[in-house]
Design a protein around this motif. Sequence first.
Motif, PDB file in Angstrom:
ATOM      1  N   HIS A   1       0.839  -1.206   0.000  1.00  0.00           N
ATOM      2  CA  HIS A   1       0.000   0.000   0.000  1.00  0.00           C
ATOM      3  C   HIS A   1       0.876   1.260   0.000  1.00  0.00           C
ATOM      4  O   HIS A   1       0.612   2.215  -0.729  1.00  0.00           O
ATOM      5  CB  HIS A   1      -0.937  -0.016   1.206  1.00  0.00           C
ATOM      6  N   LEU A   2       1.923   1.251   0.820  1.00  0.00           N
ATOM      7  CA  LEU A   2       2.841   2.392   0.866  1.00  0.00           C
ATOM      8  C   LEU A   2       3.544   2.579  -0.469  1.00  0.00           C
ATOM      9  O   LEU A   2       3.713   3.709  -0.944  1.00  0.00           O
ATOM     10  CB  LEU A   2       3.876   2.212   1.982  1.00  0.00           C
ATOM     11  N   ASP A   3       3.968   1.481  -1.090  1.00  0.00           N
ATOM     12  CA  ASP A   3       4.632   1.550  -2.388  1.00  0.00           C
ATOM     13  C   ASP A   3       3.690   2.143  -3.433  1.00  0.00           C
ATOM     14  O   ASP A   3       4.090   2.982  -4.233  1.00  0.00           O
ATOM     15  CB  ASP A   3       5.115   0.164  -2.823  1.00  0.00           C
ATOM     16  N   ALA A   4       2.434   1.713  -3.419  1.00  0.00           N
ATOM     17  CA  ALA A   4       1.449   2.235  -4.368  1.00  0.00           C
ATOM     18  C   ALA A   4       1.239   3.732  -4.154  1.00  0.00           C
ATOM     19  O   ALA A   4       1.167   4.497  -5.127  1.00  0.00           O
ATOM     20  CB  ALA A   4       0.122   1.484  -4.228  1.00  0.00           C
ATOM     21  N   GLU A   5       1.172   4.163  -2.898  1.00  0.00           N
ATOM     22  CA  GLU A   5       1.014   5.591  -2.610  1.00  0.00           C
ATOM     23  C   GLU A   5       2.200   6.394  -3.113  1.00  0.00           C
ATOM     24  O   GLU A   5       2.042   7.462  -3.700  1.00  0.00           O
ATOM     25  CB  GLU A   5       0.841   5.819  -1.103  1.00  0.00           C
ATOM     26  N   GLU A   6       3.416   5.888  -2.866  1.00  0.00           N
ATOM     27  CA  GLU A   6       4.622   6.591  -3.313  1.00  0.00           C
ATOM     28  C   GLU A   6       4.682   6.673  -4.837  1.00  0.00           C
ATOM     29  O   GLU A   6       5.061   7.703  -5.392  1.00  0.00           O
ATOM     30  CB  GLU A   6       5.869   5.901  -2.766  1.00  0.00           C
ATOM     31  N   LEU A   7       4.314   5.584  -5.521  1.00  0.00           N
ATOM     32  CA  LEU A   7       4.290   5.595  -6.985  1.00  0.00           C
ATOM     33  C   LEU A   7       3.295   6.628  -7.503  1.00  0.00           C
ATOM     34  O   LEU A   7       3.599   7.394  -8.417  1.00  0.00           O
ATOM     35  CB  LEU A   7       3.923   4.216  -7.532  1.00  0.00           C
ATOM     36  N   ALA A   8       2.109   6.646  -6.919  1.00  0.00           N
ATOM     37  CA  ALA A   8       1.072   7.586  -7.353  1.00  0.00           C
ATOM     38  C   ALA A   8       1.512   9.028  -7.116  1.00  0.00           C
ATOM     39  O   ALA A   8       1.298   9.896  -7.963  1.00  0.00           O
ATOM     40  CB  ALA A   8      -0.241   7.298  -6.635  1.00  0.00           C
ATOM     41  N   GLU A   9       2.161   9.282  -5.985  1.00  0.00           N
ATOM     42  CA  GLU A   9       2.631  10.640  -5.679  1.00  0.00           C
ATOM     43  C   GLU A   9       3.733  11.073  -6.638  1.00  0.00           C
ATOM     44  O   GLU A   9       3.725  12.204  -7.122  1.00  0.00           O
ATOM     45  CB  GLU A   9       3.133  10.710  -4.238  1.00  0.00           C
ATOM     46  N   SER A  10       4.693  10.195  -6.928  1.00  0.00           N
ATOM     47  CA  SER A  10       5.780  10.575  -7.837  1.00  0.00           C
ATOM     48  C   SER A  10       5.264  10.738  -9.259  1.00  0.00           C
ATOM     49  O   SER A  10       5.721  11.610  -9.997  1.00  0.00           O
ATOM     50  CB  SER A  10       6.939   9.576  -7.785  1.00  0.00           C
ATOM     51  N   ALA A  11       4.278   9.939  -9.662  1.00  0.00           N
ATOM     52  CA  ALA A  11       3.688  10.080 -10.996  1.00  0.00           C
ATOM     53  C   ALA A  11       2.963  11.418 -11.104  1.00  0.00           C
ATOM     54  O   ALA A  11       3.101  12.134 -12.103  1.00  0.00           O
ATOM     55  CB  ALA A  11       2.733   8.925 -11.284  1.00  0.00           C
ATOM     56  N   GLU A  12       2.209  11.767 -10.069  1.00  0.00           N
ATOM     57  CA  GLU A  12       1.482  13.035 -10.075  1.00  0.00           C
ATOM     58  C   GLU A  12       2.445  14.217 -10.091  1.00  0.00           C
ATOM     59  O   GLU A  12       2.240  15.191 -10.817  1.00  0.00           O
ATOM     60  CB  GLU A  12       0.559  13.114  -8.860  1.00  0.00           C
ATOM     61  N   ALA A  13       3.521  14.121  -9.309  1.00  0.00           N
ATOM     62  CA  ALA A  13       4.504  15.209  -9.254  1.00  0.00           C
ATOM     63  C   ALA A  13       5.188  15.412 -10.605  1.00  0.00           C
ATOM     64  O   ALA A  13       5.579  16.520 -10.946  1.00  0.00           O
ATOM     65  CB  ALA A  13       5.542  14.919  -8.171  1.00  0.00           C
ATOM     66  N   SER A  14       5.325  14.343 -11.389  1.00  0.00           N
ATOM     67  CA  SER A  14       5.983  14.446 -12.697  1.00  0.00           C
ATOM     68  C   SER A  14       5.033  14.944 -13.783  1.00  0.00           C
ATOM     69  O   SER A  14       5.447  15.181 -14.911  1.00  0.00           O
ATOM     70  CB  SER A  14       6.559  13.092 -13.109  1.00  0.00           C
ATOM     71  N   GLY A  15       3.741  15.053 -13.441  1.00  0.00           N
ATOM     72  CA  GLY A  15       2.759  15.504 -14.428  1.00  0.00           C
ATOM     73  C   GLY A  15       2.208  14.374 -15.287  1.00  0.00           C
ATOM     74  O   GLY A  15       1.498  14.618 -16.252  1.00  0.00           O
ATOM     75  N   ALA A  16       2.525  13.139 -14.922  1.00  0.00           N
ATOM     76  CA  ALA A  16       2.053  11.988 -15.687  1.00  0.00           C
ATOM     77  C   ALA A  16       0.566  11.733 -15.443  1.00  0.00           C
ATOM     78  O   ALA A  16       0.022  12.076 -14.393  1.00  0.00           O
ATOM     79  CB  ALA A  16       2.856  10.743 -15.305  1.00  0.00           C
ATOM     80  N   CYS A  17      -0.072  11.114 -16.415  1.00  0.00           N
ATOM     81  CA  CYS A  17      -1.481  10.729 -16.319  1.00  0.00           C
ATOM     82  C   CYS A  17      -1.604   9.514 -15.403  1.00  0.00           C
ATOM     83  O   CYS A  17      -0.742   8.641 -15.410  1.00  0.00           O
ATOM     84  CB  CYS A  17      -1.998  10.399 -17.723  1.00  0.00           C
TER      85      CYS A  17
END
Length: 125
Positions: A22-38
Amino acid sequence: MSSAASGYFRRLGRRLTADIDHLDAEELAESAEASGACRASECRRGEEVSMLGRLRSVEACSKAVGAAIEAELFDGTDAITLVWIGRKRIPGIEPGRKILVRGRVGERDGRKVIFNPYYELRGNS
């Protein structure tokens, strides 16, 4: 105790007791959002997208007609299948690798797929 200190201890306690996936999924989602990715969960068929995530699985499919590599990219919100047609192997495309991909979202067997995406290898963390 200050609100900054209490916030730190609350986050620390959560990190110590939360499920690692769950933590890994949250970190992935946050880094994707920060990069401007869809987000994979929000993309739709026909859209041109950029996505940042981690490869969960990579499989070489050598059929009689032609070779292909299929990989599952997970960005913390959902998974999408990546297919490189005519390839037997791509250096760096391996499970656990973090990558940025760009391409048009399609659909195969009811699942989201991007055929022959442009990709950039990122760090594994």
